[in-house]
Design a protein around this motif. Structure first.
Motif, PDB file in Angstrom:
ATOM      1  N   GLY A 125      44.653  13.043  16.300  1.00  0.00           N
ATOM      2  CA  GLY A 125      43.962  11.773  16.146  1.00  0.00           C
ATOM      3  C   GLY A 125      42.685  11.681  16.959  1.00  0.00           C
ATOM      4  N   PRO A 126      41.941  10.577  16.797  1.00  0.00           N
ATOM      5  CA  PRO A 126      40.621  10.448  17.438  1.00  0.00           C
ATOM      6  C   PRO A 126      40.662  10.267  18.942  1.00  0.00           C
ATOM      7  CG  PRO A 126      41.207   8.443  16.272  1.00  0.00           C
ATOM      8  CD  PRO A 126      42.239   9.458  15.907  1.00  0.00           C
ATOM      9  N   PHE A 127      41.827   9.928  19.501  1.00  0.00           N
ATOM     10  CA  PHE A 127      41.944   9.757  20.952  1.00  0.00           C
ATOM     11  C   PHE A 127      43.132  10.564  21.477  1.00  0.00           C
ATOM     12  CE2 PHE A 127      39.556   5.973  19.759  1.00  0.00           C
ATOM     13  CZ  PHE A 127      38.576   5.937  20.742  1.00  0.00           C
ATOM     14  N   ALA A 128      42.963  11.091  22.695  1.00  0.00           N
ATOM     15  CA  ALA A 128      44.006  11.876  23.351  1.00  0.00           C
ATOM     16  C   ALA A 128      44.677  11.051  24.440  1.00  0.00           C
ATOM     17  CB  ALA A 128      43.401  13.147  23.959  1.00  0.00           C
ATOM     18  N   TYR A 129      45.951  11.337  24.646  1.00  0.00           N
ATOM     19  CA  TYR A 129      46.758  10.614  25.639  1.00  0.00           C
ATOM     20  C   TYR A 129      46.245  10.825  27.055  1.00  0.00           C
ATOM     21  CZ  TYR A 129      50.660   9.983  28.886  1.00  0.00           C
ATOM     22  OH  TYR A 129      51.445   9.627  29.958  1.00  0.00           O
ATOM     23  N   LYS A 130      46.283   9.720  27.857  1.00  0.00           N
ATOM     24  CA  LYS A 130      45.958   9.837  29.276  1.00  0.00           C
ATOM     25  C   LYS A 130      47.001   9.174  30.159  1.00  0.00           C
ATOM     26  CE  LYS A 130      42.239   9.135  32.671  1.00  0.00           C
ATOM     27  NZ  LYS A 130      40.840   8.657  32.870  1.00  0.00           N
ATOM     28  N   HIS A 131      47.454   7.964  29.781  1.00  0.00           N
ATOM     29  CA  HIS A 131      48.361   7.210  30.662  1.00  0.00           C
ATOM     30  C   HIS A 131      49.132   6.207  29.815  1.00  0.00           C
ATOM     31  CE1 HIS A 131      49.833   5.503  34.370  1.00  0.00           C
ATOM     32  NE2 HIS A 131      49.308   4.321  34.119  1.00  0.00           N
ATOM     33  N   PHE A 132      50.385   5.902  30.243  1.00  0.00           N
ATOM     34  CA  PHE A 132      51.228   4.998  29.452  1.00  0.00           C
ATOM     35  C   PHE A 132      52.219   4.288  30.353  1.00  0.00           C
ATOM     36  CE2 PHE A 132      55.173   4.852  26.563  1.00  0.00           C
ATOM     37  CZ  PHE A 132      54.798   3.652  25.966  1.00  0.00           C
ATOM     38  N   VAL A 133      52.242   2.956  30.277  1.00  0.00           N
ATOM     39  CA  VAL A 133      53.231   2.146  30.988  1.00  0.00           C
ATOM     40  C   VAL A 133      53.908   1.257  29.953  1.00  0.00           C
ATOM     41  CG1 VAL A 133      53.664   0.488  32.826  1.00  0.00           C
ATOM     42  CG2 VAL A 133      51.774   2.117  33.042  1.00  0.00           C
ATOM     43  N   PRO A 134      55.158   1.557  29.546  1.00  0.00           N
ATOM     44  CA  PRO A 134      55.830   0.757  28.515  1.00  0.00           C
ATOM     45  C   PRO A 134      55.832  -0.728  28.859  1.00  0.00           C
ATOM     46  CG  PRO A 134      57.095   2.729  29.015  1.00  0.00           C
ATOM     47  CD  PRO A 134      55.994   2.664  30.044  1.00  0.00           C
ATOM     48  N   GLY A 135      55.533  -1.526  27.850  1.00  0.00           N
ATOM     49  CA  GLY A 135      55.514  -2.973  28.046  1.00  0.00           C
ATOM     50  C   GLY A 135      54.217  -3.492  28.624  1.00  0.00           C
ATOM     51  N   GLN A 136      53.302  -2.587  29.009  1.00  0.00           N
ATOM     52  CA  GLN A 136      52.052  -3.038  29.623  1.00  0.00           C
ATOM     53  C   GLN A 136      50.814  -2.464  28.927  1.00  0.00           C
ATOM     54  OE1 GLN A 136      51.937  -2.753  33.931  1.00  0.00           O
ATOM     55  NE2 GLN A 136      54.151  -2.983  34.069  1.00  0.00           N
ATOM     56  N   LEU A 137      50.596  -1.162  29.046  1.00  0.00           N
ATOM     57  CA  LEU A 137      49.338  -0.615  28.539  1.00  0.00           C
ATOM     58  C   LEU A 137      49.472   0.863  28.220  1.00  0.00           C
ATOM     59  CD1 LEU A 137      47.821   1.291  30.933  1.00  0.00           C
ATOM     60  CD2 LEU A 137      47.697  -0.941  32.031  1.00  0.00           C
ATOM     61  N   SER A 138      48.504   1.336  27.475  1.00  0.00           N
ATOM     62  CA  SER A 138      48.356   2.769  27.228  1.00  0.00           C
ATOM     63  C   SER A 138      46.865   3.084  27.298  1.00  0.00           C
ATOM     64  CB  SER A 138      48.957   3.172  25.885  1.00  0.00           C
ATOM     65  OG  SER A 138      48.598   2.245  24.876  1.00  0.00           O
ATOM     66  N   GLN A 139      46.536   4.291  27.772  1.00  0.00           N
ATOM     67  CA  GLN A 139      45.145   4.690  27.989  1.00  0.00           C
ATOM     68  C   GLN A 139      44.887   6.017  27.293  1.00  0.00           C
ATOM     69  OE1 GLN A 139      44.189   5.244  32.121  1.00  0.00           O
ATOM     70  NE2 GLN A 139      41.997   5.546  31.763  1.00  0.00           N
ATOM     71  N   PHE A 140      43.739   6.125  26.665  1.00  0.00           N
ATOM     72  CA  PHE A 140      43.386   7.313  25.893  1.00  0.00           C
ATOM     73  C   PHE A 140      41.933   7.698  26.188  1.00  0.00           C
ATOM     74  CE2 PHE A 140      46.292   4.536  23.684  1.00  0.00           C
ATOM     75  CZ  PHE A 140      47.324   5.358  23.305  1.00  0.00           C
TER      76      PHE A 140
END
Length: 520
Positions: free
Chosen positions: A201-216
């Motif tokens: 996809g167009p963005f790659a994973y960087k950070h993830f906090v369930p219920g709060q946020l995800s960063q790409f």
């Protein structure tokens, strides 16, 4: 479509336009106007999206997205072989072509040249075979794999070369391309690890906090052109007020599922509504296997209680069209000839008397996490049901509870569905073994018609079979489908590039096409 400006009562209801929100809005004293669509995009910046719902069960799994935040993350990381364009027509994606043989028993996949995963590996036929094997794993079948598992014979399929596969089916399947275009059938590499998820996809994973946020971060070698922005954040919002205030304060650049009555108000505050003609629906779901809903007369009575136009006018603020307890309105086989069901309180009372349910008392479970129009339509249903002597106790559940352990087992609830054609929707929701069969609908005659239609190569005969199946759902199904939403999302006037899309909210969550507006 009726569009109105929110009343003072509406504004106060959401607690909007507070001093804090206005103070945080960039250029508050000179509210930015809607950007000129011809303005050249600008490279760079950090883009944030506010997604409706989410909770502690948030996931990065490619094959088990449930909530809007899950789906929006899925659309950044993973891509299927085919995809839906803004007009809900299939177009190539990771594959440059997917073509059947004469009798639809073999489908040849040709992979697009040079498609890279986020970690630099080029997509091969082995990756596609691994993806299909994973989504159809009998011990952990993904929602997009349930139907594929019934027809694919992967052991008898052939990897012709690194870019070509011939899929063998156990029986003809005329619309396999529709299944392969669903976002729940993304392509993953053979070394996939969900703790460090990798897709194309167009963005790659960087950070993830369930219920709060995800960063790409931007996938620089994305085959369809790299994203304009450098980074993307997706935030969960369980509360509409917080979500809209975040948009007006400039904390996020877009939100999905804007409360419909705020379409006019946000235009005065530096943001724009994004309206899409979709086949999305927010049904009431009745479990056909538990009393009192196991009696078809009760289900029919509740369908007759609904004033559908009032639902559209008030719950969707006019952003919708009438439903008739059927889904897939863009499918060529949609049974538009069936009589439009309208409110008939006398007939509803008669059916309830016949069923011995004159004093029916039921609980209806909903949640703001279901999205725009859900809680509003539930409140309306309580009032409409009272006219027929039915007591509806409304249970407004927290998002973590609604989509928690009891999700898909509520006796009477609501849910949201995005645009799908008929056969893929049936495979996901309306037959035994479907991943999200929330009404627990199982009808042998219906299932037989669907199976016959899937194998039928002639479009006219297939349409007739699907019409007959829809008649069964119209008469005995467990859904109350009172309308189809005109999807209403919103974006800041400081960004551009989002466009209406029939498939998923907020321009199909395609944030790679969004960019900030050059400031002068």
């Amino acid at each position: 479509m009726r569009q109105t400006t929110a009343s003072r009562r509406d504004v106060l209801k959401l607690g909007l336009l507070t001093g804090a929100a206005l103070a945080g809005l960039p250029g508050c004293s000179a509210v930015p106007s809607r950007p000129d669509p011809g303005t050249p995009p600008v490279r760079g910046g950090v883009y944030s999206h506010g997604a409706t719902g989410g909770g502690l069960k948030d996931t990065l799994e490619p094959y088990f997205p449930v909530t809007n935040p899950d789906i929006s993350r899925c659309m950044q990381l993973y891509e299927p072989l085919l995809r839906w364009d803004p007009n809900y027509e299939i177009e190539p994606s990771v594959a440059e072509s997917v073509t059947p043989n004469a009798d639809n028993t073999q489908w040849t996949i040709r992979i697009r040249e040079g498609v890279e995963f986020h970690h630099g590996k080029t997509v091969t036929a082995e990756d596609v075979m691994h993806s299909l094997a994973t989504v159809t794993d009998p011990n952990n079948t993904g929602s997009g794999g349930t139907e594929l598992a019934t027809v694919l014979e992967l052991n008898n399929s052939t990897v012709v070369d690194p870019r070509t596969i011939v899929l063998q089916l156990n029986s003809p399947y005329a619309v396999l391309d529709q299944l392969l275009a669903e976002y729940t059938v993304g392509i993953i590499p053979t070394d996939f690890d969900v703790s460090r998820p990798v897709g194309t996809g167009p963005f790659a994973y960087k950070h993830f906090v369930p219920g709060q946020l995800s960063q790409f971060v931007r996938h620089e070698n994305y085959w369809d052109g790299p994203a304009w922005v450098d980074e993307l954040f997706i935030y969960d919002f369980a509360d509409d007020a917080a979500k809209v205030n975040a948009l007006l304060a400039g904390q996020v650049q877009s939100i999905d599922n804007l409360p419909n009555y705020l379409a006019g108000t946000i235009e005065q505050q530096g943001a724009s509504p994004l309206v899409s003609e979709t086949g999305a629906w927010v049904p009431f779901t009745m479990r056909v296997d538990v009393a009192p809903f196991s009696d078809v007369r009760v289900r029919q009575a509740l369908r007759l209680i609904v004033d559908r136009q009032q639902m559209i006018d008030q719950a969707l603020n006019g952003f919708g069209i009438l439903g008739n307890d059927l889904y897939a309105p863009f499918d060529p086989a949609y049974a538009s000839d069936l009589p439009q069901r309208v409110q008939d309180i006398d007939q509803a009372k008669s059916l309830l008397r016949q069923a011995g349910q004159e004093n029916l008392d039921v609980e209806l479970v909903t949640s703001s996490a279901v999205g725009a129009g859900a809680v509003e339509s539930a409140n309306l249903f309580v009032e409409q049901a009272r006219k027929a002597g039915v007591t509806v106790r409304l249970n407004k559940a927290d998002a973590n509870v609604f989509y928690g352990d009891r999700y898909l087992s509520w006796n009477f609830a609501q849910d949201f569905w995005n645009t799908r054609n008929y056969i893929p929707q049936v495979a996901t929701s309306s037959v035994k073994g479907a991943t999200y069969n929330e009404t627990h609908f199982e009808d042998p005659t219906f299932t037989a018609l669907i199976e016959q239609a899937k194998r039928e190569p002639d479009p006219a005969r297939r349409t007739q079979l699907l019409h007959d199946a829809q008649v069964i759902e119209y008469e005995t199904g467990g859904y109350i489908i009172w309308g189809f939403k005109r999807q209403l999302d919103a974006y800041s006037n400081l960004v551009q590039g989002l466009e209406p899309h029939r498939y998923l909210p907020c321009s199909n969550f395609r944030f790679s096409r969004a960019s900030f507006v050059r400031q002068t």
